[in-house]
Scaffold this motif. Structure first.
Motif, PDB file in Angstrom:
ATOM      1  N   HIS A   1      42.491  54.602  10.120  1.00  0.00           N
ATOM      2  CA  HIS A   1      43.408  53.974  11.342  1.00  0.00           C
ATOM      3  C   HIS A   1      42.817  52.525  11.499  1.00  0.00           C
ATOM      4  N   LEU A   2      41.565  52.040  11.284  1.00  0.00           N
ATOM      5  CA  LEU A   2      41.121  50.780  11.658  1.00  0.00           C
ATOM      6  C   LEU A   2      41.546  49.925  10.404  1.00  0.00           C
TER       7      LEU A   2
ATOM      8  N   ALA B   1      38.858  55.662  16.821  1.00  0.00           N
ATOM      9  CA  ALA B   1      39.518  54.399  16.501  1.00  0.00           C
ATOM     10  C   ALA B   1      40.312  53.555  17.196  1.00  0.00           C
ATOM     11  N   ALA B   2      41.172  54.345  17.827  1.00  0.00           N
ATOM     12  CA  ALA B   2      42.372  53.826  18.871  1.00  0.00           C
ATOM     13  C   ALA B   2      41.547  53.013  19.869  1.00  0.00           C
TER      14      ALA B   2
ATOM     15  N   HIS C   1      39.655  50.097  18.885  1.00  0.00           N
ATOM     16  CA  HIS C   1      40.610  48.848  18.849  1.00  0.00           C
ATOM     17  C   HIS C   1      40.740  48.129  20.091  1.00  0.00           C
TER      18      HIS C   1
ATOM     19  N   MET D   1      37.778  46.236  21.210  1.00  0.00           N
ATOM     20  CA  MET D   1      37.496  45.022  20.358  1.00  0.00           C
ATOM     21  C   MET D   1      38.466  43.911  20.833  1.00  0.00           C
ATOM     22  N   ARG D   2      39.677  44.240  20.871  1.00  0.00           N
ATOM     23  CA  ARG D   2      40.858  43.557  21.342  1.00  0.00           C
ATOM     24  C   ARG D   2      40.439  42.683  22.784  1.00  0.00           C
TER      25      ARG D   2
ATOM     26  N   TYR E   1      41.341  45.446  10.318  1.00  0.00           N
ATOM     27  CA  TYR E   1      40.007  45.398  10.239  1.00  0.00           C
ATOM     28  C   TYR E   1      39.137  45.367   8.761  1.00  0.00           C
TER      29      TYR E   1
ATOM     30  N   LEU F   1      44.931  48.597  10.806  1.00  0.00           N
ATOM     31  CA  LEU F   1      44.982  47.710  11.988  1.00  0.00           C
ATOM     32  C   LEU F   1      44.605  46.304  11.393  1.00  0.00           C
TER      33      LEU F   1
ATOM     34  N   ASN G   1      42.603  40.979  10.473  1.00  0.00           N
ATOM     35  CA  ASN G   1      42.324  40.431  11.656  1.00  0.00           C
ATOM     36  C   ASN G   1      40.886  39.636  11.873  1.00  0.00           C
TER      37      ASN G   1
END
Ligand code: FAD
Ligand code: SF4
Ligand code: SF4
Length: 478
Positions: free
Chosen positions: A164-165, A460-461, A464, A467-468, A170, A168, A145
């Motif tokens: 986790h990240l 981590a959630a 995310h 950062m989004r 990262y 996604l 991403n």
């Protein structure tokens, strides 16, 4: 409801086989065997598939226990693994070292009258099987991403967040001052509770997934936190707690009195094949020694059991409360007793004897008083209750506090609680510094692996989401 379930009335609880204590004393191998497939299915079938599963409520990860027990009973192990892994980053580790008697199993509703389902052992079995059959694959993302995160600390909290990240998309960079990945999983917890290859294979998988580890790098010494914040879109602090609580009294500085984590780390490094000078010289080796461990928590239990395996002449544990009031897991106390450890309950050290090196501990008998504000019984010395025990190795295992992170990181704006743990907003997991999050023992104080995993996943959630949102704001501003 599958016919295979609800067998608790006819099938007795049968945990995994435990090695004989005499054999355990001679090596550092794990003490519990894995379930054979038939026994895993049989034990899983004891679950009564509760409508409100209290086991799940009391698991910090809220693992979907009834469903993966049912799948195990039906032999659908790959599905059982997928379900276990959906909520737990390291099911094979929790299955081994969670204090299940205080968490999932301690709250299994069939416990009274019929002993609880052996949840931890089944979780371990499912995930060990998944490793054997190659079902556990690197956490590689479908697409990158374009953003990166910096994680300080490769313990379970940092690794759970990294996993986790990375999934996604990262670019994940993990920084640790140690030379290996795992934090206390590798250098604190002894091999007889958690064999090190189990941690090391996770490290290999994370590298295969593209997670970059910067080892032997201490934040605050080699790189500043400000540098990390400049390098990455967001940063997670997961540094654990390492400042050993100390003890006072005459003679406390004598040679032969050592800190628990120094002692356990030397033993673990030796077990990993390293030459450890203080172990080789005998300073941190209990072989042939009369050992006294002070403390009553899980760290103390790990020290006494390590000393037994190193070939100590005798091992005593001094604890100021009684057996019923000790913080350590009862399962570990029982294991220690079987292995020949002597517990001296209701006793507190007053002074350390010896001239050139420690030769003994002078202690005083204690008695339990009335409960304090926290509900815990106070302890008070018994008048005239002095006694001495010989010792040429004393291990202090009194717990851990956080280091002064604002000072170590040269970040006075990083806020801490009155206990020195990092202050976070518990909804966003963010510290007082924008874009800097925190998880694990450094937030909670010395706790458990399963809580570190939970915190790492939650952080981590939140990272995310943050950062989004920031990326969207940046795009909108262009
Ligand atoms: P840690 O595991 O402590 O990891 C922190 C990492 O951060 C370390 O690798 C450290 O090197 C790194 N680090 C610190 N500062 C810096 C810095 N400035 N720069 C770079 N890196 C840094 N829990 C259980 O559930 N079951 C058990 O049986 C159990 N037994 C235990 C036995 C012992 C002896 C001890 C000490 C603890 C035990 N625990 C047990 C507790 C458990 O290990 C911890 O709660 C858990 O490891 C916390 O995870 P963490 O990721 O927050 O921190
Ligand atoms: Fe039990 Fe720990 Fe597994 Fe949760 S993670 S089910 S508490 S062994
Ligand atoms: Fe099964 Fe016990 Fe959980 Fe009920 S509490 S769902 S019986 S493991």
């Amino acid at each position: 409801m599958a016919e295979r379930m609800l067998k608790f009335v006819t099938v007795p609880q049968q945990g995994p086989d435990k090695r004989d204590a005499a054999a355990r004393r001679t090596d550092f191998d794990e003490i519990y065997d894995s379930f054979a497939p038939a026994r895993a299915a049989q034990q899983a079938s004891r679950c009564s598939q509760c409508g409100v599963p209290f086991c799940q409520v009391h698991c910090p990860l809220h693992n979907n226990i009834p469903d993966w027990l049912k799948l195990t009973a039906e032999g659908r192990l790959e599905e059982a693994y997928e379900l276990a892994a959906a909520t737990n980053t390291f099911p094979e580790i929790c299955g081994r070292i969670c204090p299940q008697d205080r968490l999932c199993e301690g709250n299994c509703v069939i416990e009274r009258g019929y002993e609880s389902v052996t949840i931890g052992a089944v979780e371990r079995y499912i995930t060990d099987t998944a490793w054997e059959r190659g079902w556990i694959r690197p956490a590689a993302p479908r697409a990158e991403n374009g953003m990166s995160v910096g994680i300080v600390g490769a313990g379970p909290a940092g690794l759970a967040a990294a996993d986790h990240l990375r999934r996604l998309g990262y670019a994940v960079h993990v920084y640790d001052r140690y030379d290996r990945v795992g934090g206390l999983l590798i250098y604190g917890i002894p091999n007889f509770k958690l064999e090190k290859p189990i941690v090391l294979r996770r490290w290999e998988q994370y590298e295969a997934a593209g997670i970059v580890f910067h080892l032997n790098v201490e934040i605050g010494r080699d790189i500043t936190l400000a540098d990390l914040r400049a390098r990455h879109e967001s940063v997670l602090i997961a540094t654990g707690v390492y400042k050993a609580r100390d003890i006072g009294g005459p003679g406390v500085g004598l040679p032969g009195i050592v800190a628990a984590l120094d002692y356990l780390t030397a033993s673990n490094r030796h077990g990993l094949g390293e030459t450890v000078p203080d172990f080789a010289s005998g300073v941190l080796d209990a072989r042939g020694k009369t050992v006294v461990v002070i403390g009553g928590g899980d760290t103390a239990m790990d020290c006494v059991r390590t000393a037994v395996r190193q070939g100590a002449a005798s091992v005593k544990c001094l604890y100021r409360r009684d057996r019923a009031n000790m913080p350590g897991s009862m399962r570990e106390v029982k294991n220690a007793e079987e292995e020949g450890v002597e517990f001296v309950w209701l006793s507190a050290p007053e002074a350390f004897l010896g001239d050139a090196a420690v030769t003994g501990v002078r202690a005083i008998r204690m008695r339990l008083g009335l409960p304090d504000a926290s509900g815990r019984q106070t302890v008070e010395p018994v008048e005239g209750g002095h006694f001495s025990v010989p010792a040429d190795l004393v291990v202090k295992a009194l717990g851990f506090d956080p280091e002064d992170l604002p000072d170590a990181f040269a970040e006075p704006e990083l806020k801490v609680t009155r206990w020195g743990t990092l202050k976070i907003d518990h909804r966003s997991c963010m510290t007082s510094l924008p874009g800097v999050f925190a998880a694990g023992d450094i937030v909670r104080g010395a706790s458990l692996v399963v809580w570190a995993i939970r915190d790492g996943r939650d952080a981590a959630a939140q990272m995310h989401a943050w950062m989004r949102q920031n990326a969207a704001i940046a795009v909108a501003a262009e």
